[in-house]
Write a protein that holds these residues in place. Structure first.
Motif, PDB file in Angstrom:
ATOM      1  N   ARG A  37      -3.357  -6.612   1.481  1.00 56.52           N
ATOM      2  CA  ARG A  37      -3.235  -6.308   0.041  1.00 56.52           C
ATOM      3  C   ARG A  37      -4.016  -6.825  -0.830  1.00 56.52           C
ATOM      4  O   ARG A  37      -4.673  -7.808  -0.721  1.00 56.52           O
ATOM      5  CB  ARG A  37      -1.516  -7.281  -0.329  1.00 56.52           C
ATOM      6  CG  ARG A  37      -1.165  -7.117  -2.010  1.00 56.52           C
ATOM      7  CD  ARG A  37      -0.022  -7.925  -1.965  1.00 56.52           C
ATOM      8  NE  ARG A  37       0.328  -8.022  -3.537  1.00 56.52           N
ATOM      9  CZ  ARG A  37       1.109  -7.039  -4.069  1.00 56.52           C
ATOM     10  NH1 ARG A  37       1.614  -6.066  -3.132  1.00 56.52           N
ATOM     11  NH2 ARG A  37       1.376  -6.989  -5.449  1.00 56.52           N
ATOM     12  N   THR A  38      -4.787  -5.859  -1.542  1.00 60.52           N
ATOM     13  CA  THR A  38      -5.997  -6.266  -2.210  1.00 60.52           C
ATOM     14  C   THR A  38      -5.565  -6.907  -3.678  1.00 60.52           C
ATOM     15  O   THR A  38      -4.346  -7.003  -4.004  1.00 60.52           O
ATOM     16  CB  THR A  38      -6.500  -4.889  -2.710  1.00 60.52           C
ATOM     17  OG1 THR A  38      -5.888  -4.159  -3.457  1.00 60.52           O
ATOM     18  CG2 THR A  38      -7.054  -4.055  -1.315  1.00 60.52           C
TER      19      THR A  38
ATOM     20  N   GLY B 292      -6.137  -6.134  -6.466  1.00 65.08           N
ATOM     21  CA  GLY B 292      -5.586  -5.242  -7.392  1.00 65.08           C
ATOM     22  C   GLY B 292      -3.967  -4.855  -7.143  1.00 65.08           C
ATOM     23  O   GLY B 292      -3.508  -3.930  -7.865  1.00 65.08           O
ATOM     24  N   GLY B 293      -3.422  -5.478  -6.030  1.00 68.00           N
ATOM     25  CA  GLY B 293      -2.088  -5.045  -5.626  1.00 68.00           C
ATOM     26  C   GLY B 293      -1.901  -3.982  -4.836  1.00 68.00           C
ATOM     27  O   GLY B 293      -0.827  -3.468  -4.432  1.00 68.00           O
ATOM     28  N   GLU B 294      -3.046  -3.199  -4.497  1.00 72.20           N
ATOM     29  CA  GLU B 294      -2.889  -1.969  -3.365  1.00 72.20           C
ATOM     30  C   GLU B 294      -2.823  -2.481  -2.066  1.00 72.20           C
ATOM     31  O   GLU B 294      -3.330  -3.413  -1.677  1.00 72.20           O
ATOM     32  CB  GLU B 294      -4.281  -1.283  -3.705  1.00 72.20           C
ATOM     33  CG  GLU B 294      -4.318   0.092  -2.817  1.00 72.20           C
ATOM     34  CD  GLU B 294      -5.456   0.992  -2.751  1.00 72.20           C
ATOM     35  OE1 GLU B 294      -5.592   1.828  -2.341  1.00 72.20           O
ATOM     36  OE2 GLU B 294      -6.695   0.223  -3.505  1.00 72.20           O
ATOM     37  N   LEU B 295      -1.741  -1.813  -1.451  1.00 73.33           N
ATOM     38  CA  LEU B 295      -1.533  -1.754   0.035  1.00 73.33           C
ATOM     39  C   LEU B 295      -2.173  -1.085   0.841  1.00 73.33           C
ATOM     40  O   LEU B 295      -2.262   0.180   0.563  1.00 73.33           O
ATOM     41  CB  LEU B 295       0.076  -1.828   0.395  1.00 73.33           C
ATOM     42  CG  LEU B 295       0.649  -2.953  -0.001  1.00 73.33           C
ATOM     43  CD1 LEU B 295       2.199  -2.796   0.245  1.00 73.33           C
ATOM     44  CD2 LEU B 295       0.143  -4.244   0.579  1.00 73.33           C
ATOM     45  N   VAL B 296      -3.369  -1.500   1.717  1.00 75.62           N
ATOM     46  CA  VAL B 296      -4.126  -0.737   2.641  1.00 75.62           C
ATOM     47  C   VAL B 296      -3.621  -0.899   3.975  1.00 75.62           C
ATOM     48  O   VAL B 296      -3.746  -2.082   4.468  1.00 75.62           O
ATOM     49  CB  VAL B 296      -5.592  -0.847   2.261  1.00 75.62           C
ATOM     50  CG1 VAL B 296      -6.466   0.166   3.303  1.00 75.62           C
ATOM     51  CG2 VAL B 296      -5.954  -0.552   0.912  1.00 75.62           C
TER      52      VAL B 296
ATOM     53  N   GLU C 299      -7.552   4.740   8.319  1.00 73.28           N
ATOM     54  CA  GLU C 299      -6.971   3.870   7.369  1.00 73.28           C
ATOM     55  C   GLU C 299      -5.737   4.973   6.668  1.00 73.28           C
ATOM     56  O   GLU C 299      -5.962   6.277   6.605  1.00 73.28           O
ATOM     57  CB  GLU C 299      -7.727   3.690   6.282  1.00 73.28           C
ATOM     58  CG  GLU C 299      -8.798   2.504   6.476  1.00 73.28           C
ATOM     59  CD  GLU C 299      -9.603   2.106   5.194  1.00 73.28           C
ATOM     60  OE1 GLU C 299      -9.680   3.120   4.276  1.00 73.28           O
ATOM     61  OE2 GLU C 299     -10.262   0.862   5.271  1.00 73.28           O
TER      62      GLU C 299
ATOM     63  N   ASN D  92      -1.735   5.183   4.249  1.00 74.60           N
ATOM     64  CA  ASN D  92      -1.087   4.265   3.104  1.00 74.60           C
ATOM     65  C   ASN D  92       0.123   3.854   3.637  1.00 74.60           C
ATOM     66  O   ASN D  92       1.130   3.021   2.788  1.00 74.60           O
ATOM     67  CB  ASN D  92      -0.580   5.496   2.153  1.00 74.60           C
ATOM     68  CG  ASN D  92       0.401   6.735   2.724  1.00 74.60           C
ATOM     69  OD1 ASN D  92       0.740   6.428   4.010  1.00 74.60           O
ATOM     70  ND2 ASN D  92       0.513   7.851   2.069  1.00 74.60           N
TER      71      ASN D  92
END
Length: 525
Positions: free
Chosen positions: A407-408, A410-414, A433, A435
């Motif tokens: 979880r970055t 910025g709230g993005e999940l990778v 990689e 989603n």
């Protein structure tokens, strides 16, 4: 064109399009009309020209873009307004100018609807019917009449309901279709009313809705009582509970009652047509639909399989090929040796009694742990191949795999997955990689194997289902994952089971890739 002695009339493009969630473009309607014409129906109701721009455009384009071999187009509309001459009513003019050789008028046949909904007199309603039918007939169009709410109207005022039929017939209507608009009738009482309507000497048709689950049965009862015109919708589409399923009606009348409604070769294409229409409507097909559903001739119980092995007709009411469908054997913990042998034969294998017994034992053991093979034919075929070979055979071996989810800020999940594989004498390490963890694993496997197996570029994961099998165990419950994959020509399903959802997903994914390679012609080591 179709024989005029008995009509098959489709109303998918108008009445069926009223189904919740079903939205058809003009291009969609043209495509469905071509499919219905291929079935051999006599009439296709295209919509209500003048009532909305889409239907008006459909009839304009149909004149140049539809080359119908069997069907005639029918334009739907209403009788003239009260107090206005039919020749002066703009909606009647739209019907007249639609280019359709047939016009189907809807008219009130229920006295209370005339007085409360139309807000006119019973005599004026009859005049509206007489004037509109005779005007369109004089303009050279054939006219059918849909007697709306006829059965409820007959209960309320039978004399008036029958007078509506006589008026329409005397004005020149070729057929008067009795409409069970609310869908509340049952076959025995409906047949009595149809019999009374046939006694007026008008040619009678039937239009049923499925609110009691009796639309098809009511249609058949009406035919037995004297109706010679049946209306319905492809796949039973329609508002509320839908309309009579036209495919079921046609198959029942032709195969069970001996009516010669559509060409035999067209009937044998019915299943394909039904599914082609679902692709256009984007409505999930009913797998249990009579005749055309993928489960319509699917057999699961071991007792059934034993009988079918002797004679398929012992547990099938028709040969599925007559409607373009296939018999399918479902393999599950209910399976016996006959089920497995028939399924093997379906897949191209003649199994020995010993192999069949071994396979049955393995299926029952695995299904007791949560696997399901009736929903995962590809997994069963791989299991069958392994059992026949006496060992597990794959195109690649897995050394290890791992997935990292980050979880970055910025709230993005990778998700990032790394797989280590062995294939064709090579050790392969690949990272992908995505989603989500399954998407990342899928990309990593492809990245690692596509150089050796370029056909994998055509394989894609199209559906992913997860089910918790033992919810009482909380987050460590056993999880079943079903993956559906596709290449350019077919779909297949694979299954994985584990307490860890990612491991269950990996099992299904690994099998999906393996099966895709088998379909591409690569033999396993």
């Amino acid at each position: 064109m179709a024989d005029d002695r008995f009509h098959v009339y489709d109303t998918t493009l108008r009445d069926g399009a009223q189904q919740e969630g079903l939205n058809l473009t003009v291009v969609d309607k043209l495509a469905i009309a071509r499919q219905l014409d291929g079935l051999g129906v006599g009439f296709i109701e295209g919509g209500w020209p003048g009532a909305n721009p889409k239907d008006t455009e459909f009839f304009r384009r149909a004149q140049t873009e539809l080359d119908l071999k069997h069907a005639q187009l029918a334009a739907f509309g209403a009788t003239r307004r009260a107090g206005v001459k039919a020749a002066d009513d703009p909606l009647v003019a739209a019907l007249r100018e639609s280019g359709a050789p047939v016009v189907t008028l809807v008219a009130k046949s229920h006295d209370r609807h005339v007085e409360l909904a139309l807000r006119t007199t019973l005599q004026e309603n009859l005049a509206m019917i007489r004037d509109t039918v005779s005007h369109l007939r004089a303009e050279g169009q054939r006219v059918f009449l849909d007697a709306e709410h006829f059965f409820d109207g007959y209960k309320s005022n039978p004399a008036y309901a029958l007078e509506v039929l006589r008026t329409a017939a005397e004005a020149g209507a070729s057929v008067i279709a009795l409409c069970d608009t609310n869908g509340g009738m049952l076959p025995d009482e409906l047949a009595e009313v149809v019999h009374a309507a046939v006694g007026t000497s008008a040619r009678i048709g039937i239009h049923c809705h499925d609110d009691t689950g009796c639309a098809v049965a009511n249609t058949l009862a009406a035919v037995k009582a004297g109706a010679t015109h049946v209306q319905g919708c492809a796949n039973g589409y329609g508002e509320r509970s839908g309309n009579a399923n036209l495919f079921t009606v046609v198959a029942n009348l032709q195969l069970k009652r001996g009516f010669d409604l559509v060409p035999r070769e067209a009937l044998a294409d019915m299943t394909r047509i039904a599914h082609a229409i679902t692709e256009v409507t984007n409505v999930t097909p009913n797998s249990h639909a009579p005749y055309v559903g993928v489960s319509a001739f699917a057999h699961k119980a071991g007792l059934h399989a034993s009988a079918i092995k002797v004679d398929p007709n012992l547990y099938q009411h028709i040969d599925p090929a007559m409607v373009g469908n296939d018999m399918r054997m479902l393999v599950s913990d209910m399976a016996g040796r006959a089920s497995v042998e028939l399924k093997g034969r379906e897949l191209g294998y003649e199994l020995s009694p010993e192999i069949s017994r071994t396979l049955v034992e393995r299926v029952k053991e695995m299904e007791s742990k949560g696997y399901t093979f009736e929903a995962a034919d590809a997994s069963f075929e791989l299991l069958l191949r392994d059992t026949v070979a006496g060992e597990r055979r794959r195109h690649f071996e897995v050394e290890s795999w791992r997935v990292i989810i980050e979880r970055t800020r910025g709230g993005e999940l990778v998700s990032e997955a790394t797989v280590k594989l062995h294939a064709k004498g090579e050790r392969i390490v690949a990272t992908g990689e995505g989603n989500g963890p399954v998407n990342a694993l899928d990309k990593a496997v492809r990245l690692g194997l596509e150089r050796l197996y370029p056909e994998l570029s055509a394989v894609e994961l199209i559906d992913f289902k997860v089910r918790i099998l033992e919810g009482t165990h909380g987050t460590d419950a056993v999880t079943r994952v079903l993956i559906t994959s596709s290449d350019d020509t077919a779909e297949w399903a694979t299954v994985g089971v584990d307490e860890n959802i990612i491991e269950a997903s990996w099992q299904a994914l690994e099998q999906a890739v393996t099966y895709g390679l088998l379909r591409a012609g690569h033999s396993a080591d």
